[in-house]
Design a protein around this motif. Structure first.
Motif, PDB file in Angstrom:
ATOM      1  N   GLY A  16      25.755  31.813  51.833  1.00  0.00           N
ATOM      2  CA  GLY A  16      25.302  32.080  53.187  1.00  0.00           C
ATOM      3  C   GLY A  16      26.386  32.854  54.192  1.00  0.00           C
ATOM      4  O   GLY A  16      27.494  33.142  53.452  1.00  0.00           O
ATOM      5  N   ARG A  17      26.006  32.914  55.402  1.00  0.00           N
ATOM      6  CA  ARG A  17      26.844  33.504  56.275  1.00  0.00           C
ATOM      7  C   ARG A  17      28.165  32.811  56.530  1.00  0.00           C
ATOM      8  O   ARG A  17      29.194  33.134  57.127  1.00  0.00           O
ATOM      9  CB  ARG A  17      26.075  33.691  57.715  1.00  0.00           C
ATOM     10  N   GLU A  18      28.113  31.194  56.268  1.00  0.00           N
ATOM     11  CA  GLU A  18      29.184  30.351  56.598  1.00  0.00           C
ATOM     12  C   GLU A  18      30.242  30.510  55.356  1.00  0.00           C
ATOM     13  O   GLU A  18      31.200  29.595  55.576  1.00  0.00           O
ATOM     14  CB  GLU A  18      28.594  28.845  56.893  1.00  0.00           C
ATOM     15  N   ASP A  19      29.453  30.875  54.137  1.00  0.00           N
ATOM     16  CA  ASP A  19      30.198  30.732  52.820  1.00  0.00           C
ATOM     17  C   ASP A  19      31.166  32.022  52.670  1.00  0.00           C
ATOM     18  O   ASP A  19      30.844  32.790  52.124  1.00  0.00           O
ATOM     19  CB  ASP A  19      29.405  30.522  51.737  1.00  0.00           C
ATOM     20  N   ASP A  20      32.468  32.151  53.521  1.00  0.00           N
ATOM     21  CA  ASP A  20      33.050  33.219  53.630  1.00  0.00           C
ATOM     22  C   ASP A  20      33.799  33.574  52.169  1.00  0.00           C
ATOM     23  O   ASP A  20      33.798  34.807  51.661  1.00  0.00           O
ATOM     24  CB  ASP A  20      34.368  32.950  54.682  1.00  0.00           C
ATOM     25  N   TYR A  21      34.146  32.567  51.440  1.00  0.00           N
ATOM     26  CA  TYR A  21      34.919  32.783  50.418  1.00  0.00           C
ATOM     27  C   TYR A  21      34.152  33.174  49.251  1.00  0.00           C
ATOM     28  O   TYR A  21      34.177  34.177  48.409  1.00  0.00           O
ATOM     29  CB  TYR A  21      35.918  31.310  50.048  1.00  0.00           C
ATOM     30  N   LEU A  22      32.832  32.630  49.359  1.00  0.00           N
ATOM     31  CA  LEU A  22      31.991  33.032  48.213  1.00  0.00           C
ATOM     32  C   LEU A  22      31.387  34.239  48.476  1.00  0.00           C
ATOM     33  O   LEU A  22      30.894  35.160  47.569  1.00  0.00           O
ATOM     34  CB  LEU A  22      30.654  31.965  48.056  1.00  0.00           C
ATOM     35  N   ARG A  23      31.275  34.795  49.702  1.00  0.00           N
ATOM     36  CA  ARG A  23      30.598  36.049  49.976  1.00  0.00           C
ATOM     37  C   ARG A  23      31.597  37.265  49.609  1.00  0.00           C
ATOM     38  O   ARG A  23      31.362  38.213  49.200  1.00  0.00           O
ATOM     39  CB  ARG A  23      30.509  36.143  51.588  1.00  0.00           C
ATOM     40  N   ARG A  24      33.183  36.684  49.553  1.00  0.00           N
ATOM     41  CA  ARG A  24      34.119  37.552  49.253  1.00  0.00           C
ATOM     42  C   ARG A  24      34.068  37.873  47.725  1.00  0.00           C
ATOM     43  O   ARG A  24      34.055  38.906  47.145  1.00  0.00           O
ATOM     44  CB  ARG A  24      35.472  37.195  49.745  1.00  0.00           C
ATOM     45  N   GLN A  59      40.687  32.495  48.510  1.00  0.00           N
ATOM     46  CA  GLN A  59      41.159  31.951  50.104  1.00  0.00           C
ATOM     47  C   GLN A  59      42.318  32.516  50.457  1.00  0.00           C
ATOM     48  O   GLN A  59      42.678  32.362  51.495  1.00  0.00           O
ATOM     49  CB  GLN A  59      41.439  30.416  49.983  1.00  0.00           C
ATOM     50  N   ASN A  60      42.922  33.356  49.664  1.00  0.00           N
ATOM     51  CA  ASN A  60      44.000  33.919  49.905  1.00  0.00           C
ATOM     52  C   ASN A  60      44.001  35.280  50.463  1.00  0.00           C
ATOM     53  O   ASN A  60      43.490  36.461  49.713  1.00  0.00           O
ATOM     54  CB  ASN A  60      45.005  34.107  48.788  1.00  0.00           C
ATOM     55  N   GLU A  61      43.978  35.615  51.686  1.00  0.00           N
ATOM     56  CA  GLU A  61      43.711  36.729  52.292  1.00  0.00           C
ATOM     57  C   GLU A  61      44.480  38.007  51.808  1.00  0.00           C
ATOM     58  O   GLU A  61      44.472  39.132  51.901  1.00  0.00           O
ATOM     59  CB  GLU A  61      43.793  36.944  53.821  1.00  0.00           C
ATOM     60  N   ASP A  62      45.857  37.566  51.284  1.00  0.00           N
ATOM     61  CA  ASP A  62      46.657  38.702  50.722  1.00  0.00           C
ATOM     62  C   ASP A  62      46.669  39.074  49.294  1.00  0.00           C
ATOM     63  O   ASP A  62      47.086  39.929  49.069  1.00  0.00           O
ATOM     64  CB  ASP A  62      48.120  38.126  50.936  1.00  0.00           C
ATOM     65  N   TRP A  63      45.464  38.179  48.775  1.00  0.00           N
ATOM     66  CA  TRP A  63      45.384  38.558  47.352  1.00  0.00           C
ATOM     67  C   TRP A  63      44.578  39.842  47.298  1.00  0.00           C
ATOM     68  O   TRP A  63      43.302  39.888  47.876  1.00  0.00           O
ATOM     69  CB  TRP A  63      44.552  37.466  46.468  1.00  0.00           C
ATOM     70  N   SER A  64      44.940  40.853  46.491  1.00  0.00           N
ATOM     71  CA  SER A  64      44.083  42.162  46.702  1.00  0.00           C
ATOM     72  C   SER A  64      42.847  42.146  46.024  1.00  0.00           C
ATOM     73  O   SER A  64      42.525  41.545  45.017  1.00  0.00           O
ATOM     74  CB  SER A  64      45.160  43.135  45.847  1.00  0.00           C
ATOM     75  N   GLU A  65      41.938  43.046  46.710  1.00  0.00           N
ATOM     76  CA  GLU A  65      40.815  43.097  45.907  1.00  0.00           C
ATOM     77  C   GLU A  65      40.470  43.675  44.494  1.00  0.00           C
ATOM     78  O   GLU A  65      39.735  43.039  43.934  1.00  0.00           O
ATOM     79  CB  GLU A  65      39.808  44.028  46.951  1.00  0.00           C
ATOM     80  N   GLU A  66      41.349  44.450  44.130  1.00  0.00           N
ATOM     81  CA  GLU A  66      41.473  44.757  42.843  1.00  0.00           C
ATOM     82  C   GLU A  66      41.933  43.802  42.002  1.00  0.00           C
ATOM     83  O   GLU A  66      41.449  43.716  40.760  1.00  0.00           O
ATOM     84  CB  GLU A  66      42.431  46.211  42.762  1.00  0.00           C
ATOM     85  N   ALA A  67      42.948  42.901  41.996  1.00  0.00           N
ATOM     86  CA  ALA A  67      43.256  41.905  41.416  1.00  0.00           C
ATOM     87  C   ALA A  67      42.092  40.752  41.405  1.00  0.00           C
ATOM     88  O   ALA A  67      41.916  40.252  40.498  1.00  0.00           O
ATOM     89  CB  ALA A  67      44.492  41.298  42.094  1.00  0.00           C
ATOM     90  N   LEU A  68      41.348  40.627  42.513  1.00  0.00           N
ATOM     91  CA  LEU A  68      40.242  39.701  42.472  1.00  0.00           C
ATOM     92  C   LEU A  68      39.119  40.433  41.448  1.00  0.00           C
ATOM     93  O   LEU A  68      38.513  39.158  40.663  1.00  0.00           O
ATOM     94  CB  LEU A  68      39.615  39.655  43.887  1.00  0.00           C
ATOM     95  N   GLU A  69      38.732  41.436  41.407  1.00  0.00           N
ATOM     96  CA  GLU A  69      37.804  42.117  40.531  1.00  0.00           C
ATOM     97  C   GLU A  69      38.485  41.839  39.227  1.00  0.00           C
ATOM     98  O   GLU A  69      37.587  41.350  38.098  1.00  0.00           O
ATOM     99  CB  GLU A  69      37.752  43.394  40.815  1.00  0.00           C
ATOM    100  N   ASP A  70      39.680  42.062  38.667  1.00  0.00           N
ATOM    101  CA  ASP A  70      40.256  41.703  37.439  1.00  0.00           C
ATOM    102  C   ASP A  70      40.133  40.231  37.021  1.00  0.00           C
ATOM    103  O   ASP A  70      39.471  39.945  35.903  1.00  0.00           O
ATOM    104  CB  ASP A  70      41.563  42.189  37.387  1.00  0.00           C
ATOM    105  N   GLU A  71      40.386  39.473  38.009  1.00  0.00           N
ATOM    106  CA  GLU A  71      40.165  38.217  37.736  1.00  0.00           C
ATOM    107  C   GLU A  71      38.780  37.402  37.467  1.00  0.00           C
ATOM    108  O   GLU A  71      38.352  36.638  36.438  1.00  0.00           O
ATOM    109  CB  GLU A  71      40.673  37.097  38.945  1.00  0.00           C
TER     110      GLU A  71
END
Length: 351
Positions: free
Chosen positions: A222-230, A329-341
């Motif tokens: 939902g709108r309040e679930d920032d980390y899951l929305r990411r 939860q880590n804003e500095d963690w890159s989106e590309e690295a997040l996709e790989d993970e």
């Protein structure tokens, strides 16, 4: 010593200001979240803090609620949170409005009324650790007010009060609608005895378990679930931007082999995406909901997880999901690295 690392002598805690939480394994933290530093630099940093006494502050020393809040601990992230009005009895603090609402309903038999629309209060929270599970322990802190900050309207009411009231009324109406749907679903479930359900024995497996709780954990964020929305946004990019588009650069013979059920024989048609995008969207939502479900139940220990949800994570899955949650939860963690993970975590369930 680096300026983004703080040693809190009072609590014997080593805090990374860059990420806003305390760490117990400095070498592992640097390798996982500060990979931009070379090995020599990381070893030098570990050596600087080697002689310090680093402990995990016990939770029982941090029972600080709205009435006995402590000053902000430097380096830890400050969260907007909620404290139950019965905090002195239940000690309940959370950063989720939905969670505190469920808590008040279940633990204190509170129901929404116009006279009492909320059974909690807004607070500022900190926690030493942010990894899912028992490590998260919030405590209330006092944040110094900024000079000249105007927090009320012309009538002296909090600026967000009207918005909060509207949200509460909307949530109440939504809850009533969901209860009605549940009643209808309970009536229809008596006729849902298909051959597949009988063969899989899902009805027997979930007979003594709360399906509404399982359903709530598997919802799209939902709108309040920032980390899951990411996470959902990264999953969308991974699916369409890398998996689907990646087929265009894959050799044709490889696609013929992928489409075949036989290991050494090629199929007459190459492997490719579904023709209807709506079908791909639906399948993507299924998998995204599954990952949301896994992250929402990750804080449960193995026995409680099996008792409430009827399954256990395989070896390595809990650890990889824990790292994924930390990186979300880590804003500095890159989106590309997040996709790989995300691809690696997903593969751990497929293989």
């Amino acid at each position: 010593m680096v300026d983004w690392m703080i040693y809190d002598d009072a609590h014997q805690a080593l805090i990374c200001k860059a990420h806003g939480y305390a760490i117990t394994n400095l070498a592992g933290h640097l390798a996982d979240t500060h990979s931009n530093l070379d090995l020599k630099t990381r070893k030098a940093i570990v050596g600087e803090y080697l002689g310090l006494q680093i402990n995990r502050p016990p939770d029982y020393n941090f029972q600080f609620g709205p009435r006995n809040s402590i000053p902000v601990i430097d380096g830890l992230t400050i969260h907007n949170g909620f404290a139950c009005k019965n905090y002195e009895k239940c000690r309940y603090l959370t950063t989720s409005r939905k969670a505190v609402r469920v808590h008040c309903n279940d633990e204190h038999d509170w129901t929404w009324t116009k006279a009492d629309p909320v059974h909690w209060e807004g607070v500022k929270l900190q926690t030493f650790f942010r990894v899912p599970g028992n490590a998260i322990h919030y405590f209330c802190v006092v944040v110094p007010e900024e000079a000249g900050e105007d927090v009320t309207d012309k009538r002296g009411r909090p600026k967000c009060q009207l918005i909060d009231d509207i949200k509460e009324q909307w949530a109440h109406g939504k809850e009533q609608q969901e209860n009605l749907q549940k009643v209808l679903a309970d009536g229809a479930s008596r006729h849902e005895t298909t051959n597949w359900l009988n063969r899989a024995e899902w009805i027997v497996h979930f007979k003594e378990r709360d399906l509404s709780e399982i359903h709530a954990c598997s919802r799209m964020p939902g709108r309040e679930d920032d980390y899951l929305r990411r996470m959902a946004a990264a999953m969308d990019r991974l699916f369409f931007g890398r998996c689907i588009d990646g087929l265009k650069s894959m050799p044709l013979m490889t696609r013929h082999l992928l489409a075949s059920p036989h290991q050494l024989d090629a199929h007459s048609r190459p492997f490719g995406p579904l023709q209807e995008k709506t079908s791909m969207d639906r399948n993507l939502i299924y998998w995204t909901r599954f990952l949301c479900y896994c992250l929402n139940v990750l804080h449960l220990d193995e026995s409680e997880l099996f008792e409430k949800h009827g399954f256990r994570f395989a070896a390595g899955q809990r650890e990889s999901l824990g790292k994924l949650w930390e990186h979300l939860q880590n804003e500095d963690w890159s989106e590309e690295a997040l996709e790989d993970e995300l691809l690696g975590v997903s593969a751990s369930f497929w293989m």
